[in-house]
Design a protein around this motif. Structure first.
Motif, PDB file in Angstrom:
ATOM      1  N   THR A  55      75.670  15.862 -46.103  1.00  0.00           N
ATOM      2  CA  THR A  55      76.459  15.405 -44.701  1.00  0.00           C
ATOM      3  C   THR A  55      75.563  14.361 -44.036  1.00  0.00           C
ATOM      4  O   THR A  55      75.008  13.427 -44.669  1.00  0.00           O
ATOM      5  CB  THR A  55      76.181  16.783 -43.741  1.00  0.00           C
ATOM      6  N   ASP A  56      76.037  14.152 -42.838  1.00  0.00           N
ATOM      7  CA  ASP A  56      75.643  12.914 -42.008  1.00  0.00           C
ATOM      8  C   ASP A  56      73.961  13.129 -42.178  1.00  0.00           C
ATOM      9  O   ASP A  56      73.462  14.029 -42.090  1.00  0.00           O
ATOM     10  CB  ASP A  56      76.093  12.909 -40.730  1.00  0.00           C
ATOM     11  N   GLN A 139      80.108  12.574 -41.505  1.00  0.00           N
ATOM     12  CA  GLN A 139      80.357  13.791 -41.622  1.00  0.00           C
ATOM     13  C   GLN A 139      81.431  14.576 -42.240  1.00  0.00           C
ATOM     14  O   GLN A 139      81.366  15.412 -43.019  1.00  0.00           O
ATOM     15  CB  GLN A 139      80.169  14.539 -40.030  1.00  0.00           C
TER      16      GLN A 139
END
Length: 237
Positions: A55-56, A139
């Motif tokens: 993810t981010d 994301q």
């Protein structure tokens, strides 16, 4: 807090609508820092299942982010890193410096990508690159999330090295971003060669404000920002 894992939806869409065979996800780190380069990673991931927890980078702990970056280095099809130095940021302004770093990252890839997914809503890359901007792409898009993690870990490691040379600034903890220890060190010791000298934080330092450089024409002076992220060569070291 639970989050939805990134997908290949945008990558598949670009392949279907533009005929792109190679799609690179691009993300940057260091935009809001007072010191250090701005770093951009371009990652090509194909359509394989990503590593668990991708993810981010800002949503990951330091340990998880570091471990995931090591896993991604072997998992991605290719990645390239590009950097724009504090001196280039002072000379060009942030938007142009971001483009310079992004082009360096993309040109570090073994094959020129047919399309680029750029995190955010602003296309700072432009022609001749075929760009799709995606808000919160770090994301939602696998390739951009991978670029986010790799860029963050590489830049943090670089700032930690600078911190060993300048321990009073706490770079190993704040990565060159605004932080109390960073501000105190600036007040006591003044900026180093790794600081951005056209930025407005110098106005709050009476002993050193005379060192501030004029902002590049057409570029707004940067004001202090909170610690954290916004969102070349092959490898940093």
């Amino acid at each position: 807090m639970p989050y939805e894992p990134p997908t290949h939806t945008v990558e598949r869409s670009l392949r279907a609508t533009t005929g792109a065979r190679t799609v690179a996800g691009v993300d940057e780190v260091g935009r809001g820092a007072w010191a250090g380069p701005v770093t951009v990673c371009a990652a090509v991931t194909g359509l394989r299942r990503p590593p668990e927890g991708l993810t981010d980078s800002k949503l990951l702990t330091v340990n998880r982010r570091t471990a995931l970056a090591a896993e991604l280095a072997d998992w991605v099809t290719a990645f390239g890193l590009g950097h724009a130095s504090p001196q280039e940021i002072d000379t060009l302004g942030m938007t142009a410096a971001l483009r310079l770093a992004a082009v360096r990252a993309l040109e570090a890839l073994p094959q020129r990508p047919d399309a680029v997914i750029l995190d955010g809503k602003h296309d700072y890359l432009g022609r001749p690159w075929q760009v799709r901007t995606v808000i919160k792409g770090d994301q939602s898009c696998v390739s951009v999330a991978a670029a986010s993690v790799i860029a963050k870990v590489h830049r943090d490691a670089h700032l930690a090295e600078l911190g060993a040379r300048h321990p009073e600034f706490g770079f190993e903890g704040n990565a060159g971003y605004p932080a109390p220890i960073h501000r105190q060190a600036l007040e006591e010791h003044g900026p180093t060669e790794h600081h951005r000298m056209s930025w407005a934080y110098l106005d709050a330092l009476p002993r050193w404000r005379h060192l501030r450089l004029p902002a590049p024409r057409g570029a707004a002076a940067r004001t202090p920002e909170p610690a954290g992220d916004d969102g070349g060569q092959l490898g940093f070291f």
